[in-house]
Scaffold this active site. Structure first.
Site, short mmCIF file in Angstrom:
data_model
loop_
_atom_site.label_atom_id
_atom_site.label_comp_id
_atom_site.label_asym_id
_atom_site.label_seq_id
_atom_site.Cartn_x
_atom_site.Cartn_y
_atom_site.Cartn_z
N PRO A 207 0.88 -1.30 0.18
CA PRO A 207 -0.02 0.00 0.03
C PRO A 207 0.75 1.35 -0.08
CG PRO A 207 -0.59 -1.49 1.65
CD PRO A 207 0.74 -1.93 1.32
N LYS A 211 0.71 2.93 -6.72
CA LYS A 211 0.03 2.30 -7.70
C LYS A 211 -1.22 3.15 -8.58
CE LYS A 211 -0.87 -1.18 -5.05
NZ LYS A 211 -0.08 -0.59 -3.66
N GLU A 427 17.20 0.72 26.20
CA GLU A 427 17.53 1.19 24.98
C GLU A 427 19.15 1.44 24.72
OE1 GLU A 427 15.39 1.81 22.52
OE2 GLU A 427 13.71 1.53 23.90
P1 ADP Z 1 -1.18 3.05 -3.69
O1 ADP Z 1 -2.14 3.18 -4.62
O2 ADP Z 1 -0.05 2.03 -4.22
O3 ADP Z 1 -1.80 2.38 -2.40
P2 ADP Z 1 -1.36 5.93 -4.21
O4 ADP Z 1 -0.98 5.72 -5.57
O5 ADP Z 1 -2.33 6.04 -3.77
O6 ADP Z 1 -0.73 4.45 -3.38
O7 ADP Z 1 -0.44 6.70 -3.24
C1 ADP Z 1 -0.78 7.61 -2.23
C2 ADP Z 1 -0.14 8.81 -2.36
O8 ADP Z 1 1.23 8.81 -1.81
C3 ADP Z 1 -0.01 9.50 -3.79
O9 ADP Z 1 -1.11 10.34 -4.07
C4 ADP Z 1 1.33 10.36 -3.58
O10 ADP Z 1 0.92 11.73 -3.24
C5 ADP Z 1 2.05 9.48 -2.72
N1 ADP Z 1 3.14 8.74 -3.25
C6 ADP Z 1 3.08 7.37 -3.12
N2 ADP Z 1 4.20 7.09 -4.17
C7 ADP Z 1 4.59 7.88 -4.59
C8 ADP Z 1 5.79 8.09 -5.44
N3 ADP Z 1 6.48 6.77 -5.88
N4 ADP Z 1 6.02 9.30 -5.93
C9 ADP Z 1 5.65 10.44 -5.58
N5 ADP Z 1 4.38 10.45 -4.64
C10 ADP Z 1 4.00 9.12 -4.15
ZN ZN Z 2 13.62 -2.99 23.16
#
Ligand code: ADP
Ligand code: ZN
Ligand code: MG
Length: 616
Positions: A207, A211, A427
């Site tokens: 996640p 993607k 720690e």
């Molecule tokens: P997924 O669909 O893989 O769960 P998302 O595409 O919804 O992830 O990503 C959520 C947000 O995180 C994006 O809108 C962006 O702001 C940020 N993000 C995630 N991956 C990247 C990346 N490789 N480059 C820039 N921003 C990213």
């Molecule tokens: Zn510990």
């Protein structure tokens, strides 16, 4: 859809609605339009304000007085017989001849209160009745509350402008996807040679790795329409609706080709069909429809289907057959370089101080996803605002890394002195064991300020150079480091606490993996006894061995951890002077950086008389 009859509703019904709406509008809304923001006060208040010269302008009407305060707000009060009013107003210096609140002309007033709402209401009514008709005509013949039509109709115009440049890192994924972009731009090139583009590509990864963002970027780069629907939307629907929705989606896409159809969270519909009686019929129907549509449409028309999932292993194999999602695009967690680039992309959107060192932040945020990195930048910006600053600093970014990784600093949770002492030794125990084992990463920072996630303190390790191949020795050292906290407690206080629960979990997981998956035990050698079933979400495993073997694995895991615990214990015992010095410093300062740690370590060592190391 064109020849559906108008739904028959008695005309009276509409007139009644219009009438009620008009009355309400006039009673509730008009006063605000004609007298915007006028506060009613009593006459005494008005006199007081006159006396204290708080009134700028006054207009007297036949039964009320409207006036403007020096605070710029408008007030009104009822007219009372008051012969000295003009006199007092004159003395107070208020202007009282001019019009303040513009009265609307009668024609405008009628237009506003009667004609405009009428036009609005008729317009809205028309719109809804049209919608109703469309719904009745579309899809499954079901028209409950206008849900017969696919939501996929809400497509994002490609001109929304997300490009590959907005996706940082993920070069491999971009490379694979750029071929699809090329196909959408010059289909002729592929046709001429007789090459068929894959109909679908499946974006696979944990996640928050971008993607969804990548799918949008493909549409943005190719400048084609983007139909998007999420798998979970299908699941919430009435029986039979899912299949209808899929049919509808593809029909629209065919009309708009070339275009992208994007099915997010495809595992919600594309999970394995399990032949269980009373299984999820609705989902299976939807999946079957999806398969049929994918087989049915002509790939050369330029409809490309993208789907995303973070549970690829749960997908029905039928989806992955040639001619369906036969192309797999891995979208992995970013590495050090990727993290730095992602931080830069998002850093551009906020007011960042020019001297910020993104590489350092990226180093501290090991393991963070793109979404988390975006979040880190935003947290940093919020922190800057909270402190009343105009730009984001390095310190903001570093603090927000900790916030995202370890939860907010919890200032109101107070540890007793004794607890604080135990946590400090715990720690330092981790850190000292790590530092004394050559292969372990140096400590970046240790803090014993409690965090909202429940951790009483934590040790942040930063790998100087990320590497992906770990040796058996490095893994053992890691386990020793995990046990170092508990070892310190036991060594110094002769008592152990619950503070090590997370360490124990991690050490156990690592030890099990070494034995059952990495083939790193003498007893079992290169035999896989566990399989990863959920690679991207937490990494669940299933045991694939006999009960007897499972018992034996438990024994070997236990021995492995015990050995490492004893190693850690002896490291601490041999370096107890350093342990005391470092824990004392941490106890007093609550935070210690990697540099301070090394300074104290070396200084204490220089002061010590040379001692022979204890055996083992
Ligand atoms: P997924 O669909 O893989 O769960 P998302 O595409 O919804 O992830 O990503 C959520 C947000 O995180 C994006 O809108 C962006 O702001 C940020 N993000 C995630 N991956 C990247 C990346 N490789 N480059 C820039 N921003 C990213
Ligand atoms: Zn510990
Ligand atoms: Mg997503």
């Amino acid at each position: 859809m064109n020849e559906v009859k108008r739904p028959q509703k008695p005309l009276m019904f509409y007139y009644a609605i219009v009438l009620v709406a008009l009355v309400l509008f006039n009673a509730l809304v008009m006063p605000f339009l004609t007298n915007p923001g006028v506060t009613e006060v009593d006459y005494g208040e008005f006199m007081k304000m006159t006396e204290s010269k708080q009134i700028a302008e006054v207009m007297i009407e036949d039964n009320k007085i409207i006036f403007k305060g020096t605070d710029g707000r408008f007030y009104k009060t009822g007219q009372v017989y008051d012969p000295e009013l003009t006199d007092r107003l004159y003395k107070s210096g208020a202007k009282f001849s001019s019009q303040i609140v513009e009265q609307m002309s009668p024609i405008l007033s009628i237009l506003l209160s009667w004609v405009l709402p009428m036009v609005l209401i008729i317009g809205v009514g028309q719109y809804f009745s049209k919608k109703l008709m469309e719904n009745a005509g579309g899809g499954a013949g079901s028209m409950m509350f206008g849900m017969g039509k696919s939501n996929a109709k809400v497509y994002v115009k490609s001109t929304s402008g997300i490009k590959f440049d907005d996706v940082a890192g993920e070069d491999e994924a971009k490379e694979i996807l750029s071929e699809i972009v090329d196909f959408l731009e010059n289909p002729g090139k592929y046709e001429a040679i007789g090459a068929k583009m894959p109909k679908g590509a499946l974006l696979v990864g944990p996640p928050g790795t971008g993607k969804t963002l990548l799918a949008k970027a493909v549409a943005g780069e190719a400048n084609v329409p983007f139909f998007s629907i999420s798998g979970s939307e299908f699941v919430e629907m009435f029986v039979g609706m899912g299949a209808a929705k899929v049919r509808d989606l593809f029909k629209q896409a065919n009309e708009k080709a070339p275009c992208i159809v994007f099915i997010d969270e495809v595992d919600a519909i594309g999970g394995k069909r399990d032949g269980r009686i009373g299984g999820n019929d609705e989902r299976e129907q939807t999946l079957n429809q999806l398969l049929t549509e994918m087989d049915g449409f002509d790939g050369s028309k330029g409809v490309v289907i993208l789907a995303a999932t973070n549970r690829p292993e749960s997908l029905d194999p039928a989806l992955l057959r040639p001619g369906r999602f036969d192309r797999r695009v891995p979208v992995e967690l970013p590495d050090l370089k990727g993290r730095e680039e992602i931080l830069k992309v998002h850093g551009k959107k906020v007011n960042m101080q020019p001297n910020v060192n993104y590489a350092d932040v990226a180093k501290a945020a090991a393991g963070a996803s793109g979404a988390e990195l975006a979040n880190i930048v935003n947290e940093a910006a919020l922190r800057a605002v909270r402190d009343g600053r105009k730009s984001v600093t390095q310190a903001d970014l570093e603090e927000s890394v900790e916030v995202i990784i370890a939860g907010y600093q919890k200032k109101n949770r107070v540890l007793s002195d004794k607890e604080k002492m135990v946590v400090a030794y715990h720690e330092i125990g981790h850190a000292l064991v790590a530092a004394k084992q050559s292969e372990s990463a140096p400590v970046h920072k240790i803090t014993i300020i409690p965090r909202t996630n429940g951790a009483l303190g934590y040790t942040m390790q930063v790998e100087e150079n990320e590497h992906f191949l770990l040796t058996k020795e490095e893994l053992e050292n890691k386990i020793a480091t995990f046990t170092g906290g508990r070892a310190a407690e036991s060594l110094i206080f002769g008592q152990i606490t619950t503070g090590a629960s997370n360490d124990i979990e991690q050490a156990t997981r690592l030890a099990r993996a070494m034995i059952t998956r990495y083939g790193m035990s003498d007893e079992f050698g290169m035999v896989a006894m566990e399989q990863l079933t959920n690679q991207y979400l937490g990494g669940d495993t299933t045991l694939a061995c006999s009960a007897e073997t499972a018992n034996h694995i438990d024994v070997v895991v236990r021995n492995l951890i015990n050995t490492q615990y004893h190693k850690a214990y002896h490291i601490l015992k041999d370096n107890s002077a350093q342990l005391h010095a470092l824990a004392k410093y941490l106890y007093e300062h609550e935070t210690i950086t990697g540099e301070e740690f090394m300074d104290i370590l070396h200084k204490t060592e220089a002061d010590l008389p040379a001692l022979p190391a204890s055996e083992e």
